[in-house]
Write a protein that holds these residues in place. Sequence first.
Motif, short mmCIF file in Angstrom:
data_model
loop_
_atom_site.label_atom_id
_atom_site.label_comp_id
_atom_site.label_asym_id
_atom_site.label_seq_id
_atom_site.Cartn_x
_atom_site.Cartn_y
_atom_site.Cartn_z
N ASP A 172 0.83 -1.21 0.00
CA ASP A 172 0.00 0.00 0.00
C ASP A 172 0.86 1.26 0.00
O ASP A 172 0.59 2.21 -0.74
N ASN A 186 1.38 4.03 -3.22
CA ASN A 186 1.00 5.43 -3.05
C ASN A 186 2.12 6.40 -3.40
O ASN A 186 1.88 7.61 -3.51
N ALA A 188 -8.32 -1.21 -7.87
CA ALA A 188 -8.40 0.20 -7.48
C ALA A 188 -9.81 0.59 -7.08
O ALA A 188 -10.02 1.62 -6.43
N ASP A 208 -13.36 -2.52 -2.63
CA ASP A 208 -13.12 -2.20 -1.22
C ASP A 208 -14.42 -2.43 -0.47
O ASP A 208 -15.51 -2.30 -1.03
N THR A 245 -12.71 12.20 -8.68
CA THR A 245 -11.42 12.52 -8.07
C THR A 245 -11.00 13.94 -8.42
O THR A 245 -11.51 14.52 -9.40
N ASP A 303 -4.53 2.62 -13.32
CA ASP A 303 -5.11 2.03 -12.12
C ASP A 303 -6.55 1.59 -12.34
O ASP A 303 -6.95 0.52 -11.89
N TYR A 329 -8.54 9.85 4.24
CA TYR A 329 -7.82 8.58 4.18
C TYR A 329 -7.21 8.27 5.55
O TYR A 329 -6.53 9.11 6.13
N LYS A 359 -11.79 6.28 4.10
CA LYS A 359 -11.31 5.14 3.33
C LYS A 359 -9.91 4.75 3.81
O LYS A 359 -9.17 5.58 4.35
N TYR A 400 -5.65 3.68 -0.54
CA TYR A 400 -6.25 4.30 -1.72
C TYR A 400 -5.98 5.80 -1.79
O TYR A 400 -6.59 6.50 -2.61
N SER A 401 -5.07 6.31 -0.99
CA SER A 401 -4.85 7.76 -0.89
C SER A 401 -4.51 8.40 -2.23
O SER A 401 -4.89 9.56 -2.49
N GLN A 435 -5.73 8.14 -4.93
CA GLN A 435 -6.89 8.43 -5.76
C GLN A 435 -7.50 9.81 -5.49
O GLN A 435 -8.27 10.31 -6.30
N GLU A 440 -9.95 10.95 -3.79
CA GLU A 440 -11.37 10.83 -4.13
C GLU A 440 -12.22 11.96 -3.56
O GLU A 440 -12.01 12.43 -2.44
#
Length: 317
Positions: free
Chosen positions: A37, A41, A155, A158, A209, A219, A258, A275, A279-280, A282, A284
Amino acid sequence: MDTQNLQPRHIQARRQYDGKRYARHLSQSELDRRIRDIFLNQLILTNDAKIGLPPISGQSLLWMEKFIHVLEEMQLRYGPYPAGFTRNIFHQEPFPNFASDLARKAASVFKDKALAANSFLIKYGKRSYMERLFFGGALRIQPASYFVQKDLNGAVRDDERRLPLSFALSGDDIRKLVINPRDVPVVIPEQRVDVVFQSPGDYWMYCVTGSVEPRLFADFEADACVLIRDRQQFEERLRNAASKALGQATYQCGPVEYVDPLLPKHAQIFLPMAKHFGYSYQAEYRFVWFPMSPVSELRHVDISLGNLAEIADLVTL
């Protein structure tokens, strides 16, 4: 003289971790996942289609520090690198293909646009769906329960209704938490504590995003995106159309928080807008709707916002 400040940054980070070995309780598979992870990132796809690292900044330094911490944990367990590192760390699930033809095309698509991060909202996806979104405003609001499906892209996949945290507590840590510290034995084994934030019911989501990183095409295995220039107008159209389709549902939108499952910044975590830190990259931005009463499982809802040409651009590879 303060010799601590004369040490290289990576040595300082290792000594910092030694003072608070917060990942010591993780199983090997959990530690492998954390390494993956953190590593993912830190990656970017440069304009000349090469895999690289982001410019040095406050955020990138935080990721570098976390990576040094997991390297130190591995060394404390197994000895100097590469002891303990196995193929499983990066191959336990498919790795984004940053060397594909798709990635090569993606690397140049934003090159001449001079786009600033978070100045736009962007939806990445397959061209056919992005054309429907751009020309007709057609989109699907998915329930949070949808994203747990195993056949989804890594991606995207989750458990959006569940966020586990994990801690290792020493005797001193436990004494700080209990009402009467004298009740805690002088000698007590270290305790692993797992905490799970869980949503009481399902809810609807639409995710975009603020990131203009070319790697997101790879991704999400996307060959197109809709670049939303007028964020306010898009949100208004989406809110109005969803209100008609969802009835009395309550609404919220904003950037996702995140959460590092070993080092959360606070105890107040609102799960629909939070989240896992993996997934940081992204960045989002999320639109969320909640039914008036808890529902265990919702269905998707299709809506239309009308043609988006006045407020957005369609980008295809």
